[in-house]
Design a protein around this motif. Structure first.
Motif: not given
Lengths: 622, 61
Positions: A413-420, A359-365, A342-348
């Motif tokens: 605004t939420g999470a982006r999901i990837f598979r390896s 904010v990514c820590r809270a956005r990952l619900r 959820a790091q995209h758009g997280c200013p920190a």
């Protein structure tokens, strides 16, 4: 001799790379240097000849506590290094990529050195310097791109493996064996787990039909951790909906408060009782930790060494990539792991802010993490048609699964999901994290993909066709806008690199004619000075373009690193080496421009043939 | 190649050209190296390596 003076996560990635090398070159005798606190993993590897522990605590503590002097520490350091200096090593592989380790590499005698080292100074000169040198192509890349904070998508394990195997191929020869055995396995380590330790986990743990999930609660840095309330909500959802699973809580002494907060948030019920949740927080050593992760079906973890431990042991991972984590470089290695970011758009995240600012820590619900995991479990239990595009089908199925569970996830605004996935060599090789949810591609992700392509072209030659990792559906108008802005500047950069290459070649030819680099005719000196000035101006232009456009930043930084590491003392050699560096940069810019062209072309509107032309003609006539 | 870890090694192997070091201990300023080693260890302990190596990289300079 492999030097790994960083933390456990890097040590585990190094061990994976070494395992691949040992399989291909079984006669390798591997000695491994690790810090005392992180040496256990290497000590449990039967094919490592010797583990040399570096006593950082013993050497540094007296200075840090002000109970000892610097000269005492120097004597201690000299005593430790003395037996290592006595051997002539065939290879010194420095995978620490730190300043301190570069001195160790510089001191140890070896035929071939990889990674960061030090140039030999002149001992007879008091002011002689020993500058840091990056000894090979991949080290240049690590220094210029990875440590320069530029996004790229080649995993660190792949970089280490390729770097070592390339050197072995050159200096030892082709491997005798194809090395078909898997690198990861449940028996990667020879563990010393005492039966009593596992017995203490209770009868359910020993029940072979029972499935387990490990939660690694903490992380090395606070800004990479997830809130205990989130862990509690996730645990509750799993235990309520999947009674066949139990949860093992893991962490160090400093994570005890997280366990207490999690248990407090969960409350006491049948579902959340000690039968279903067991804890090893603050209780486990390396052996028990590895043994438990190996027994678990899944590990849930933020960016921690546990992710690499699970990868090595073949346990599937749900990686919560929050805070300053770089998923492409340090995500779980292997097939079928999931990474949620959820790091995209997280200013920190983009400006290295404080833990509270992430904010990514809270956005990952927790419901999104649960939804992704339950989808992965469902997908592993069914067989399906493998034709068509598996990524697109997975994204469609994941959306349906989320809808069924009532989960809403806006990937902006939420999470982006990837598979390896481990790619075939024709697709570029190595591990890749494919989007499981068709989220839009932003400029950072585009740059990261292009940079990975360029590095492959520079250093290994396994290059997939341009744009093969790109799908039309992920290209947005915002990305197109930014790429159009990049078009003109990248063209200019290409011309600058070509001009610099020509200038450096002239410098090489002119200086090769001279009898001396120091004594020459005045007009020769003026001409060389003029060529030097022109090169400096071109370097400044490259730097300026790098500051203007994010995707061009890598070229500016690589230019500096390459020029810093030029070899040779004669002006003619330096001119020739400079020319080669500019040619390398020009090749990279050409690949970037090919990607640019391909992406813009892919996004063009396509005329779709009408299903019934006759009907349209009639409608048109009305 | 390993089945679960497809490696990147390929036709362009060695493009970077790693250092072949034939310097002897006599040629290395060991004392200076040890002092550098210790100082770097201390500064890394304090996390003073942000922007690392940048000061040492000066392009053609």
């Amino acid at each position: 001799m492999v030097i790994q003076l960083t933390r456990l996560g890097d040590t585990l990635q190094s061990l994976m790379a070494l395992r691949a090398a040992k399989q291909l070159y079984p006669n390798l005798e591997i000695h491994f240097v690790a810090r005392e606190g992180f040496a256990d993993a290497a000590k449990r590897i039967p094919w490592i000849e010797k583990v040399v522990t570096f006593p950082s605590e013993k050497i540094l503590a007296p200075i840090l506590n002000e109970t000892g002097s610097q000269s005492q520490a120097l004597s201690e350091l000299a005593r430790w290094i003395s037996p290592l200096v006595g051997s002539q090593w065939d290879f010194i592989v420095n995978w620490s990529y730190s300043e301190s380790s570069s001195y160790l590499t510089g001191i140890l005698p070896a035929r071939v050195k990889l990674g960061f080292s030090r140039a030999v100074g002149n001992p007879s000169l008091a002011n002689s310097t020993t500058p840091l040198v990056a000894t090979d192509g991949w080290s240049h890349y690590v220094q210029g791109v990875i440590q320069g904070g530029i996004r790229q998508n080649i995993h660190l394990t792949d970089i280490l493996t390729t770097q070592l195997l390339t050197a072995l191929q050159i200096h030892v020869g082709e491997p005798s064996d194809a090395g078909d055995a898997p690198v990861t396995s449940k028996s990667f380590f020879h563990l010393k787990t005492e039966a009593a330790s596992e017995l203490a986990l209770g009868s359910r743990w020993r029940d072979p039909s029972r499935k387990w999930i490990a939660f690694q609660l903490g992380a090395g840095k606070e800004d990479k951790t997830w809130d205990p309330d989130h862990w509690a909500t996730l645990a509750e959802k799993i235990l309520q909906n999947h009674p066949e699973y139990g949860i093992v809580l893991m962490g160090g002494e400093k994570d005890r408060w997280r366990e207490e907060a999690l248990r407090h948030a969960l409350g006491d019920s049948d579902v959340t009782s000690g039968r279903n949740i067991i804890s090893l927080v603050g209780k486990s050593n390396f052996d028990l930790w590895a043994s438990v992760i190996s027994r678990c079906q899944w590990l849930f973890s933020c960016d921690t060494a546990a992710v690499h431990l699970a990868s090595v042991l073949g346990t599937r991972v749900m990686n919560l990539s929050i805070g300053p984590a770089r998923l492409n470089e340090t995500g779980p290695y292997g097939n079928g792991h999931y990474v949620l970011s959820a790091q995209h758009g997280c200013p920190a995240c983009s400006q290295a802010g404080t833990a509270e600012g992430h904010v990514c820590r809270a956005r990952l619900r927790p419901e999104i993490v649960y939804g992704t995991w339950s989808f992965a479990v469902e997908m592993s239990s069914i067989s399906f048609n493998t034709s068509g595009n598996p990524s697109a089908r997975r994204a469609k199925n994941l959306n349906r699964h989320f809808e069924r569970l009532g989960i809403r996830n806006n990937s902006d605004t939420g999470a982006r999901i990837f598979r390896s996935r481990i790619r075939s060599t024709t697709d570029g090789g190595g591990v890749v994290y494919e989007p499981a949810d068709d989220h839009p591609m932003d400029l950072n992700e585009w740059t990261s993909t292009v940079m990975g392509h360029i590095a492959r072209a520079w250093y290994c030659g396994w290059v997939p066709p341009v744009g093969s990792e790109l799908t039309r559906v992920r290209i947005t108008t915002e990305l197109i806008q930014k790429l159009r802005e990049l078009d003109e500047s990248s063209q200019l950069l290409s011309k600058i690199c070509e001009e610099a290459n020509r200038t450096a070649l002239i410098l090489n030819r002119r200086s090769a004619r001279l009898r001396s680099d120091k004594v020459m005719r005045i007009d020769d000196r003026e001409e060389l000075n003029e060529l030097g000035r022109r090169l400096r101006d071109l370097d400044l232009l490259i730097e300026r373009l790098g500051k203007t456009h994010v995707p061009l930043q890598a070229f500016a930084q690589m230019s500096k690193v390459l020029m810093h590491n030029l070899q040779g003392e004669k002006l003619a050699n330096l001119g020739k080496e400079s020319a080669n560096c500019y040619r390398q940069l020009a090749e990279g810019v050409k690949i970037l421009r090919d990607w640019l062209k391909h992406t813009l072309q892919l996004a063009r509107p396509v005329a779709i043939a009408p299903a019934n032309p006759g009907l349209i003609a009639v409608e048109g006539a009305r | 190649m390993a089945t679960d870890m497809t490696l990147l090694i390929g036709a362009k192997g060695g493009a970077g050209g790693e250092t072949v070091d034939d310097s002897t201990l006599e040629e290395i300023n060991v004392e200076r190296m040890l002092v550098g080693f210790l100082r770097a260890l201390i500064s890394e302990q304090f996390g003073e390596q942000s922007g690392r190596y940048e000061s040492e990289i000066g392009g053609h300079a």
